[in-house]
Write an enzyme that holds these catalytic residues in place. Sequence first.
Site, PDB file in Angstrom:
ATOM      1  N   ILE A 204      39.852  36.560  33.578  1.00  0.00           N
ATOM      2  CA  ILE A 204      38.644  37.397  34.412  1.00  0.00           C
ATOM      3  C   ILE A 204      38.927  38.315  34.233  1.00  0.00           C
ATOM      4  O   ILE A 204      40.089  39.369  33.523  1.00  0.00           O
ATOM      5  CB  ILE A 204      38.794  36.681  35.507  1.00  0.00           C
ATOM      6  CG1 ILE A 204      39.433  37.385  36.249  1.00  0.00           C
ATOM      7  CG2 ILE A 204      38.131  35.725  35.888  1.00  0.00           C
ATOM      8  CD1 ILE A 204      39.491  37.059  38.012  1.00  0.00           C
ATOM      9  N   PRO A 205      37.830  39.265  33.587  1.00  0.00           N
ATOM     10  CA  PRO A 205      37.698  40.716  33.864  1.00  0.00           C
ATOM     11  C   PRO A 205      37.976  41.185  34.571  1.00  0.00           C
ATOM     12  O   PRO A 205      37.371  40.958  35.920  1.00  0.00           O
ATOM     13  CB  PRO A 205      36.309  41.161  33.012  1.00  0.00           C
ATOM     14  CG  PRO A 205      35.660  39.864  33.451  1.00  0.00           C
ATOM     15  CD  PRO A 205      36.656  38.298  33.961  1.00  0.00           C
ATOM     16  N   LYS A 230      45.013  34.362  35.068  1.00  0.00           N
ATOM     17  CA  LYS A 230      45.395  36.185  35.023  1.00  0.00           C
ATOM     18  C   LYS A 230      44.592  37.095  35.526  1.00  0.00           C
ATOM     19  O   LYS A 230      43.331  36.827  34.459  1.00  0.00           O
ATOM     20  CB  LYS A 230      45.474  35.947  33.550  1.00  0.00           C
ATOM     21  CG  LYS A 230      46.637  37.254  33.279  1.00  0.00           C
ATOM     22  CD  LYS A 230      46.511  37.925  32.137  1.00  0.00           C
ATOM     23  CE  LYS A 230      45.633  38.842  32.161  1.00  0.00           C
ATOM     24  NZ  LYS A 230      45.632  40.043  33.177  1.00  0.00           N
ATOM     25  N   THR A 231      44.349  38.157  36.718  1.00  0.00           N
ATOM     26  CA  THR A 231      43.441  38.739  36.472  1.00  0.00           C
ATOM     27  C   THR A 231      43.164  39.600  35.581  1.00  0.00           C
ATOM     28  O   THR A 231      44.708  40.500  35.168  1.00  0.00           O
ATOM     29  CB  THR A 231      43.478  39.570  38.117  1.00  0.00           C
ATOM     30  OG1 THR A 231      44.849  39.709  38.232  1.00  0.00           O
ATOM     31  CG2 THR A 231      43.787  38.176  39.434  1.00  0.00           C
ATOM     32  N   PRO A 264      48.202  41.474  26.630  1.00  0.00           N
ATOM     33  CA  PRO A 264      49.589  40.995  25.295  1.00  0.00           C
ATOM     34  C   PRO A 264      50.255  40.419  26.417  1.00  0.00           C
ATOM     35  O   PRO A 264      51.197  39.869  25.083  1.00  0.00           O
ATOM     36  CB  PRO A 264      49.985  41.824  24.865  1.00  0.00           C
ATOM     37  CG  PRO A 264      48.241  43.635  25.402  1.00  0.00           C
ATOM     38  CD  PRO A 264      48.598  43.724  26.591  1.00  0.00           C
ATOM     39  N   GLY A 283      35.969  38.348  28.960  1.00  0.00           N
ATOM     40  CA  GLY A 283      35.592  40.023  28.082  1.00  0.00           C
ATOM     41  C   GLY A 283      34.857  40.190  26.927  1.00  0.00           C
ATOM     42  O   GLY A 283      34.055  39.194  27.050  1.00  0.00           O
ATOM     43  N   SER A 284      35.599  41.170  26.293  1.00  0.00           N
ATOM     44  CA  SER A 284      35.364  41.508  24.977  1.00  0.00           C
ATOM     45  C   SER A 284      34.852  40.433  24.182  1.00  0.00           C
ATOM     46  O   SER A 284      35.987  39.921  23.955  1.00  0.00           O
ATOM     47  CB  SER A 284      35.995  42.703  24.723  1.00  0.00           C
ATOM     48  OG  SER A 284      37.013  42.649  24.085  1.00  0.00           O
ATOM     49  N   GLY A 308      31.134  39.407  25.069  1.00  0.00           N
ATOM     50  CA  GLY A 308      30.561  41.051  25.017  1.00  0.00           C
ATOM     51  C   GLY A 308      28.204  40.552  24.799  1.00  0.00           C
ATOM     52  O   GLY A 308      27.879  39.353  24.265  1.00  0.00           O
ATOM     53  N   CYS A 340      28.124  42.602  31.359  1.00  0.00           N
ATOM     54  CA  CYS A 340      27.763  41.864  29.917  1.00  0.00           C
ATOM     55  C   CYS A 340      26.785  41.820  29.411  1.00  0.00           C
ATOM     56  O   CYS A 340      26.015  41.736  27.707  1.00  0.00           O
ATOM     57  CB  CYS A 340      29.217  41.100  29.713  1.00  0.00           C
ATOM     58  SG  CYS A 340      28.478  39.526  31.040  1.00  0.00           S
ATOM     59  N   PHE A 388      36.238  55.541  30.909  1.00  0.00           N
ATOM     60  CA  PHE A 388      35.647  56.212  30.915  1.00  0.00           C
ATOM     61  C   PHE A 388      35.151  58.010  29.680  1.00  0.00           C
ATOM     62  O   PHE A 388      33.980  58.109  29.240  1.00  0.00           O
ATOM     63  CB  PHE A 388      35.863  57.785  31.899  1.00  0.00           C
ATOM     64  CG  PHE A 388      35.377  59.010  32.081  1.00  0.00           C
ATOM     65  CD1 PHE A 388      34.417  58.887  32.552  1.00  0.00           C
ATOM     66  CD2 PHE A 388      36.234  60.244  31.283  1.00  0.00           C
ATOM     67  CE1 PHE A 388      34.190  60.434  33.347  1.00  0.00           C
ATOM     68  CE2 PHE A 388      35.096  61.064  31.143  1.00  0.00           C
ATOM     69  CZ  PHE A 388      34.247  61.571  32.294  1.00  0.00           C
TER      70      PHE A 388
END
Length: 539
Positions: A204-205, A230-231, A264, A283-284, A308, A340, A388
Amino acid sequence: MAAALRISSLLSRSLASSTSSLLSNGRICGAGRSVVCSYTTAAAALEKPIIPSVKVSCTKLLINGDYVDSASGKTFPTYDPRTGDVIAHVAEGDAEDINRAVSAARKAFDEGPWPKMTAYERSRVLFRFADLIDQHTEELATLETWDNGKTYEQAAKVELPMISRLIRYYAGWADKIHGLTVPADSPHLVQTLHEPIGVAGQIIPWNFPLLMFAWKVAPALACGNTVVIKTAEQTPLSALYAAKLLHEAGLPAGVVNVVSGYGPTAGAALASHMQVDKLAFTGSTETGKVVLQLAAKSNLKPVTLELGGKSPFIVCKDADVDKAVELAHFALFFNQGQCCCAGSRTYVHESVYDEFLEKAKARALKRSVGDPFVAGIEQGPQIDSEQFEKIMKYIRSGVESGATLETGGKRIGDKGYYIQPTVFSNVNEDMLIAKDEIFGPVQSVLKFKNIKEVIRRANTTSYGLAAGVFTQDIDTANTLTRALKVGTVWVNCYDVFDAAIPFGGYKMSGQGREKGIHCLSNYLQVKAVVTPLKDPAWI
């Protein structure tokens, strides 16, 4: 119109009384006076942020019903995006911890009570979980705001009710999943069984940590599966706390396991694990390709991907400009632009373009930016320094490529990751700000002449997650909804996320669907059972 704008209306509704109550009761306490301000004021140098009083208690991995240290003993920091300061140190899972979690989930599925429970009993666990979510809204919303930077009002009054509603939606489905009796051309009894797929790996994102936890876990459990989730390393806290509530609701040990860690290491280990039967990732697009490849190279596990987007928001010539400006503003700036399906390409018909642009600029200038725990704040900080810097790089790219920076484009304050709401005009499709997913508070306003042109331009992208259409003409709406190559089209509304509405993308925005009845098929296998019939009275 009002019904369709349920999320935006909730966000715009004043919640000062409830937040003031929290402050006065000492449940969220801060030092000094907090200021709600436009980003253009001198108060952009943000005062000392409110200090949440909720204790961070769940920082270890959840494996087989117990909170445990990582096998390596390593931890990693999770940060407050308002300041960049460390909130807590969380157990850092890696491949060995994924193995432990998958082994627990495998045993819980093959030998444990969960898939052997009646569907009704599973539904009761989920209903109790939803009740506990409602009872612990303050703690969950505080953790979500603290770890992510989204406003407390959004977390508590919008997202948490959506989460408990979705859990109850899938609790209701648990005992309504069934197969068919199929007529055959020969004397055979043919049945189809819908069986749980087994161990579901889920990644999850960070932009909607708790909401994505619910979107993934609830349908998987309703179908009788076990889970290893998996967070995101940026936002591990709320999912670890929610998993504790899930076990308090009566979930057997090993059915849901939560591993915090990095992509990773922990993420790759989960995606490539030979004992994981199904994988779901949000996610992306770039990371989604890696996940899909790892799944294929291991045991060819099926994968659903929610990736995305670069969603068009189309304002037609007949639009009520004031309403269109507000909705387009919400479509882009919601959740600090870290969404997204953000309406990040605002196409405006040339006949209303100038009026729209001036009003869009004025609305951005009015947007309140500051500590997300303060009532009335619309925009908090971006998630972390990496995001950022990515957003600021895109803003610089927009200026360098010839787009007109109408407002914003700068940092707010000297601490934390606050960015001024930014609006660009004179944007072309070949600019990076019009092509890439920025994932930040940057609105690009583009001009179009006719419907045929805007359809072509809106579809000229590798993404296809969502789109918005703002028009008073039903024929125009019908034309656009059928022509746009996206998974969701919102007409005169945006970001309506009812539990029953399927969500997912075309093209490189993913495969499969989240939510609704369609999501159940992600976690089920269909088995045909054929039995001979001896002297049947009918076939």
